[in-house]
Design an enzyme around this catalytic site. Structure first.
Site, PDB file in Angstrom:
ATOM      1  N   HIS A 269       0.842  -1.201   0.000  1.00 32.44           N
ATOM      2  CA  HIS A 269       0.000   0.000   0.000  1.00 32.44           C
ATOM      3  C   HIS A 269       0.874   1.246   0.000  1.00 32.44           C
ATOM      4  O   HIS A 269       1.700   1.429   0.887  1.00 32.44           O
ATOM      5  CB  HIS A 269      -0.922   0.010   1.231  1.00 32.44           C
ATOM      6  CG  HIS A 269      -2.102  -0.901   1.085  1.00 32.44           C
ATOM      7  ND1 HIS A 269      -3.306  -0.641   1.676  1.00 32.44           N
ATOM      8  CD2 HIS A 269      -2.256  -2.042   0.383  1.00 32.44           C
ATOM      9  CE1 HIS A 269      -4.159  -1.609   1.357  1.00 32.44           C
ATOM     10  NE2 HIS A 269      -3.545  -2.467   0.581  1.00 32.44           N
TER      11      HIS A 269
ATOM     12  N   TYR B 231      -9.055   5.526   7.551  1.00 38.18           N
ATOM     13  CA  TYR B 231      -9.229   5.830   8.979  1.00 38.18           C
ATOM     14  C   TYR B 231     -10.213   6.997   9.048  1.00 38.18           C
ATOM     15  O   TYR B 231      -9.923   8.065   8.496  1.00 38.18           O
ATOM     16  CB  TYR B 231      -7.914   6.278   9.614  1.00 38.18           C
ATOM     17  CG  TYR B 231      -6.862   5.182   9.746  1.00 38.18           C
ATOM     18  CD1 TYR B 231      -6.046   4.827   8.677  1.00 38.18           C
ATOM     19  CD2 TYR B 231      -6.672   4.524  10.966  1.00 38.18           C
ATOM     20  CE1 TYR B 231      -5.073   3.837   8.821  1.00 38.18           C
ATOM     21  CE2 TYR B 231      -5.700   3.538  11.108  1.00 38.18           C
ATOM     22  CZ  TYR B 231      -4.911   3.203  10.039  1.00 38.18           C
ATOM     23  OH  TYR B 231      -3.946   2.225  10.177  1.00 38.18           O
TER      24      TYR B 231
ATOM     25  N   PRO C  65      -4.396   0.454  18.644  1.00 33.57           N
ATOM     26  CA  PRO C  65      -4.157  -0.052  17.286  1.00 33.57           C
ATOM     27  C   PRO C  65      -4.230   1.016  16.196  1.00 33.57           C
ATOM     28  O   PRO C  65      -3.940   0.716  15.030  1.00 33.57           O
ATOM     29  CB  PRO C  65      -5.271  -1.089  17.103  1.00 33.57           C
ATOM     30  CG  PRO C  65      -6.340  -0.689  18.052  1.00 33.57           C
ATOM     31  CD  PRO C  65      -5.650  -0.059  19.223  1.00 33.57           C
TER      32      PRO C  65
ATOM     33  N   TYR D 168       3.941   6.642   9.911  1.00 35.31           N
ATOM     34  CA  TYR D 168       3.118   5.487   9.533  1.00 35.31           C
ATOM     35  C   TYR D 168       3.966   4.400   8.863  1.00 35.31           C
ATOM     36  O   TYR D 168       3.782   3.212   9.135  1.00 35.31           O
ATOM     37  CB  TYR D 168       1.972   5.924   8.614  1.00 35.31           C
ATOM     38  CG  TYR D 168       0.885   4.874   8.504  1.00 35.31           C
ATOM     39  CD1 TYR D 168      -0.108   4.769   9.476  1.00 35.31           C
ATOM     40  CD2 TYR D 168       0.864   3.975   7.442  1.00 35.31           C
ATOM     41  CE1 TYR D 168      -1.096   3.791   9.392  1.00 35.31           C
ATOM     42  CE2 TYR D 168      -0.118   3.000   7.342  1.00 35.31           C
ATOM     43  CZ  TYR D 168      -1.101   2.922   8.325  1.00 35.31           C
ATOM     44  OH  TYR D 168      -2.075   1.954   8.239  1.00 35.31           O
TER      45      TYR D 168
ATOM     46  N   LYS E 123       0.932   0.009  15.012  1.00 37.86           N
ATOM     47  CA  LYS E 123       2.340  -0.070  15.423  1.00 37.86           C
ATOM     48  C   LYS E 123       2.686  -1.276  16.297  1.00 37.86           C
ATOM     49  O   LYS E 123       3.869  -1.574  16.505  1.00 37.86           O
ATOM     50  CB  LYS E 123       2.713   1.221  16.194  1.00 37.86           C
ATOM     51  CG  LYS E 123       2.765   2.447  15.315  1.00 37.86           C
ATOM     52  CD  LYS E 123       4.020   2.440  14.449  1.00 37.86           C
ATOM     53  CE  LYS E 123       3.937   3.366  13.278  1.00 37.86           C
ATOM     54  NZ  LYS E 123       3.926   2.718  11.979  1.00 37.86           N
TER      55      LYS E 123
END
Ligand code: APR
Ligand code: PHB
Length: 390
Positions: free
Chosen positions: A72, A201, A293, A385, A297
């Site tokens: 991704h 998200y 979550p 990220y 990580k």
């Protein structure tokens, strides 16, 4: 019986540490209190940083990941129905993440362990650690009703948040830091195509939602829920309706509902224990820290911990000097705190806190508005990220 290192716990931390040490010719025993099937039945997160992928490849557990993992190059943050893409690749100069379930990582590491011939004892009961304040620690346990004891040089506590390792450290030797969030995540796994080809998200007045996936035919979705709610409080139709309400209209329209093949509620917590070394006992992974979550990580931090720990142990057994062991705790904690910060930040930005004041809500709005206009702000998100270097 004697081994150089006894690893407590056969989750991703223990198995990966076992693989790294085996590769370096260090003899390990893994002791796990559950059965292999039980360990594999736990559904957890599924986003791997490049550093984690590299480690898995390096130990020889990367073949299926390379075939089946989904690379991704970005993800979306939705806020109040508006979508914003975080272009990981462009913002980090070429980095990406790989979507591959933690359960599959565990399965691959288990197979590698079996193929290596290195020993793992499952269903070990009453695992107890002794004398880790001396140079001759021991681990005792019960196997098939028989009491057994193993002598070793090092004990690696990879036994998760509720394990025996951290609990065996005297309270006065340990400092802990914790934030418990006043909500949980209801997770649903379903054999339906994901609603988007990248993760979403979503922060919404009704609460957070996350659209993730395991493959192009299996989706993983989460919605923020109250801690007193159970999977039974969320029949499938209610879940799909609520999920769609929290997404931008385009993503909502593309959600394909289907029967849940797994449904569970997980609490959210930030937690760090300091230090991570007590004589000959070392903590790694969830035994040492928990992240909510939201930043994906947890598994990645476990991977960097055991990378640092394996380096320290390889130097210790190679050079025979205890000083090699001194650096682990500080090195690991430095990266852990940065991941704690990012996970806490993402959690705080995207969740609905019932107690938050109008000012705090406006701060969430302003944070998102800033992300929208600032490439620097988005680059900060992207850099964290994809994972800080280790
Ligand atoms: N004796 C032996 N084994 C134990 C004991 C004990 N007393 N207590 C716990 N265990 C085992 C658990 O059964 C589990 O299999 O230790 C293992 C710990 O595994 P995880 O909880 O998966 O922790 P870790 O390997 O550090 O993995 C971290 O997993 O929890 C997620 O989000 C987290 O992704 C992160 C990753
Ligand atoms: C998941 O796919 O389970 C997942 C993905 C990203 C997260 C958390 C969980 O941040």
């Amino acid at each position: 019986m004697r081994h150089q290192v006894v690893i407590i716990g056969a989750g991703p931390s223990g198995l990966l540490l076992g693989a790294l040490l085996h590769q370096a010719g260090i003899d390990t025993l893994i002791l796990e209190q559950r059965s292999p099937d039980y360990v594999l039945s736990r559904i957890r997160a599924g986003v791997l940083e490049q550093g984690t992928v590299n480690l898995l490849r390096r130990v020889g557990a990367g073949a299926r990941l390379d075939r089946e993992g989904l690379v991704h190059e970005g993800f979306a943050i939705n806020f109040a129905g508006e979508a914003l893409r975080i272009d990981l690749k462009a913002l980090t100069g070429g980095s990406s993440v790989t979507v591959y379930g933690q359960t599959e990582v565990t399965r691959d590491l288990m197979a590698l362990r079996v193929a290596s011939g290195a020993p793992t004892i499952y269903d070990a009961e009453a695992v107890t650690i002794h004398d880790f304040d001396r140079d001759t620690p021991r681990v005792s346990f019960v196997q098939d009703g028989q009491h057994r004891e193993i002598a070793c040089d090092i004990i690696a506590g990879c036994d998760g948040f509720h394990g025996v390792s951290r609990a065996s450290v005297p309270e006065t030797a340990l400092r802990t830091f914790e934030r418990v969030y006043p909500f949980g995540w209801l997770g649903v796994l379903a054999d339906v195509p994901p609603c988007a080809h990248e993760l979403i998200y979503a922060g919404h007045d009704r609460g957070f939602a996350l659209c993730s996936m395991r493959s192009m035919t299996r989706s993983r979705y989460y919605i923020q829920c109250r801690l007193d709610e159970t999977p039974e409080s969320w029949p499938d139709t209610l879940f799909w309706d609520e999920l769609r309400r929290r997404l931008d209209p385009e993503a909502a329209a593309r959600v394909v509902p289907g029967p849940a093949i797994e449904k569970s509620v997980a609490p959210l917590r930030s937690f760090v224990a300091e230090p991570l070394r007590f004589g000959r006992l070392f903590l790694a992974g969830d035994a040492a820290h928990i992240v909510p979550p939201t930043g994906a990580k947890g598994l990645n931090l476990a991977a960097s911990d055991v990378h640092y720990l394996s380096e320290a142990l390889i130097a210790f057994f190679g050079e025979g000097t205890a000083s090699a062991l001194d650096t682990y705790s500080a090195r690991a904690l430095d990266r852990i705190w940065k991941a704690e910060r990012f996970s806490w930040w993402m959690t705080t930005l995207l969740h609905r806190f019932e107690t938050s004041s109008p000012f705090e809500r406006r701060m969430q709005d302003a944070e998102f508005a800033y992300l929208r206009i600032s490439q620097h702000a988005r680059a900060t998100v992207a850099e964290n990220y994809v994972g800080l270097p280790f």
